[in-house]
Design an enzyme around this catalytic site. Structure first.
Site, PDB file in Angstrom:
ATOM      1  N   CYS A 131      28.063  41.148  33.194  1.00 59.70           N
ATOM      2  CA  CYS A 131      27.673  42.134  33.172  1.00 59.70           C
ATOM      3  C   CYS A 131      26.321  42.953  32.179  1.00 59.70           C
ATOM      4  O   CYS A 131      24.789  42.374  32.017  1.00 59.70           O
ATOM      5  CB  CYS A 131      28.375  43.301  34.806  1.00 59.70           C
ATOM      6  SG  CYS A 131      27.466  44.551  35.223  1.00 59.70           S
ATOM      7  N   HIS A 242      31.833  40.287  37.497  1.00 57.64           N
ATOM      8  CA  HIS A 242      32.693  40.424  36.772  1.00 57.64           C
ATOM      9  C   HIS A 242      33.689  38.988  36.809  1.00 57.64           C
ATOM     10  O   HIS A 242      34.583  39.925  37.812  1.00 57.64           O
ATOM     11  CB  HIS A 242      32.907  41.721  36.709  1.00 57.64           C
ATOM     12  CG  HIS A 242      32.313  42.426  36.229  1.00 57.64           C
ATOM     13  ND1 HIS A 242      32.405  42.628  34.825  1.00 57.64           N
ATOM     14  CD2 HIS A 242      31.432  43.392  36.835  1.00 57.64           C
ATOM     15  CE1 HIS A 242      31.635  44.185  34.816  1.00 57.64           C
ATOM     16  NE2 HIS A 242      30.574  44.323  36.153  1.00 57.64           N
ATOM     17  N   GLU A 244      36.216  39.477  35.255  1.00 52.03           N
ATOM     18  CA  GLU A 244      37.708  39.432  34.810  1.00 52.03           C
ATOM     19  C   GLU A 244      37.798  40.115  35.449  1.00 52.03           C
ATOM     20  O   GLU A 244      39.674  40.581  35.565  1.00 52.03           O
ATOM     21  CB  GLU A 244      37.008  40.235  33.904  1.00 52.03           C
ATOM     22  CG  GLU A 244      36.441  41.371  32.955  1.00 52.03           C
ATOM     23  CD  GLU A 244      35.432  41.483  34.095  1.00 52.03           C
ATOM     24  OE1 GLU A 244      35.120  40.375  34.131  1.00 52.03           O
ATOM     25  OE2 GLU A 244      34.934  42.420  33.913  1.00 52.03           O
TER      26      GLU A 244
END
Ligand SMILES: *[C@@H]1O[C@H](CO)[C@@H](O)[C@H](O)[C@H]1NC(C)=O
Ligand SMILES: *[C@@H]1O[C@H](CO)[C@@H](O)[C@H](O)[C@H]1NC(C)=O
Ligand SMILES: *[C@@H]1O[C@H](CO)[C@@H](O)[C@H](O)[C@H]1NC(C)=O
Ligand SMILES: *[C@@H]1O[C@H](CO)[C@@H](O)[C@H](O)[C@H]1NC(C)=O
Length: 317
Positions: A131, A242, A244
């Site tokens: 990001c 993202h 994660e």
């Protein structure tokens, strides 16, 4: 133990055996860069504190790495030391400003320069930007020229649009077809950005000479943006989305894909990057030094009430 694999191949012309040593480091340690807090992201702002969202740490730990936090506002010698001792660097997302003195982007500049120098010297040193970290990578590659487009792809999960070059890329070239299938069809990539990188932006600054993109997406106004890219020669990777968050973030009202397939594809990116770090043989000179740097020295705090993250590490600047 580190396994050393010696690859030999015959140079038939001169009849000699040339041996190239390649290392598999099964004790990878990855540096994760901290960042300053930005007022709107944390009402309890303490300007003397920087942070790392724990989701980035757990993301890499789950793929077999240990983590060293990399602080902001340090000397160049500090960043040189860190890059010499870890096996790769992750530049996390967030909302730091690229022109803030002593912050995330200044530290990123120093890390990037050392990473480039090492890679140019044949020392395989991977970097992953996620990001804001993805945007930082191209900002640094463009010699600190701001070139991002304003856009809006915030709080939405999208499938990736693969370009023709994805299957020859390092990032996706060896991905199982089931992973590509999920990424290409299901809403499994979490987008939280108000800046985008367009094809025009990378060609304008001639970044396309050294970087290639593998996927694109469209923002809410139909602006086509690059959602993943990699350096053509060195192990430098950027993801606008993202991975994660799929596994580790649960903030109410946020679109975090938690399906079994969403988790599976996120783990693909973690496994890919930690595997890249296994190709690097750096280590701390002595074990006590390794121990004082590891993130286990810092507590992960439960921060969901004051941030968008379940847990954060906080550091005094
Ligand atoms: C760099 O590393 C050396 C040896 O590992 C250490 O003694 C020194 O304090 C470090 N310097 C900085 C600025 O981190
Ligand atoms: C960076 O460190 C210097 C002192 O070394 C300090 O004056 C400055 O406020 C710090 N900047 C940030 C952003 O923390
Ligand atoms: C993906 O999300 C969009 C809205 O953001 C929705 O219109 C679409 O049906 C979703 N696709 C799938 C396969 O769930
Ligand atoms: C970046 O892309 C946007 C949209 O394509 C464009 O408006 C802007 O001028 C571009 N900036 C540069 C420096 O290429």
């Amino acid at each position: 133990m580190r396994n050393t694999v010696v690859l030999c191949f015959m140079l038939s012309v001169i009849g000699q055996c040339s041996c190239v040593e390649s290392t598999t480091n099964n004790h990878p340690i990855i540096g994760v860069l901290a960042q300053e807090k930005v007022l709107e992201s944390d009402p309890q702002l303490n300007t003397h504190v920087s942070y790392i969202a724990a989701s980035y740490v757990k993301f890499l730990e789950g793929a077999g790495a240990r983590i060293v936090p990399i602080m902001i506002n340090k000397t160049d010698k500090y960043y040189e030391n860190i890059t010499n001792h870890v096996n790769g660097v992750l530049l996390p997302g967030g909302d730091a400003q690229f022109d803030a003195p002593g912050g995330y982007s200044e530290a990123g500049r120093k890390l990037f320069d050392h990473a480039m120098k090492m890679n140019q010297a044949g020392d395989y040193f991977p970097v992953l930007g996620i990001c804001l970290g993805f945007e930082l990578l191209t900002f640094l590659a463009a010699n600190n020229v701001e070139h991002r487009a304003r856009c809006f792809s915030y709080n939405e999960a999208l499938p990736l649009q693969f370009t023709g070059s994805f299957f020859t890329s390092k990032l996706f070239g060896n991905a199982p077809s089931s992973t590509i299938g999920i990424l290409g069809k299901e809403n499994v990539t979490a987008n939280f950005h108000r800046y985008c990188l367009t094809e025009k932006n990378i060609t304008e600054l001639h970044l396309d000479e050294e970087w290639q993109f593998m996927t694109t997406n469209k923002d809410s106004d139909g602006l086509k943006f690059i959602s993943s890219l990699e350096h053509k020669n060195y192990p430098l990777y950027g993801l606008q989305f993202h991975p994660e968050k799929n596994i580790y973030e649960w903030k109410k009202g946020k679109v975090h894909p938690h399906s079994a397939n969403a988790i599976r594809v996120s783990q693909y990116f973690a496994n890919f990057f930690v595997n890249e770090a296994r190709k690097n043989a750096h280590k701390f000179p002595i074990e006590p030094e390794e121990r004082i740097h590891l993130i286990y020295n810092y507590p992960a705090k439960y921060t969901i009430d004051r941030t968008v993250f379940e847990q954060c590490y906080e550091f005094e600047i």
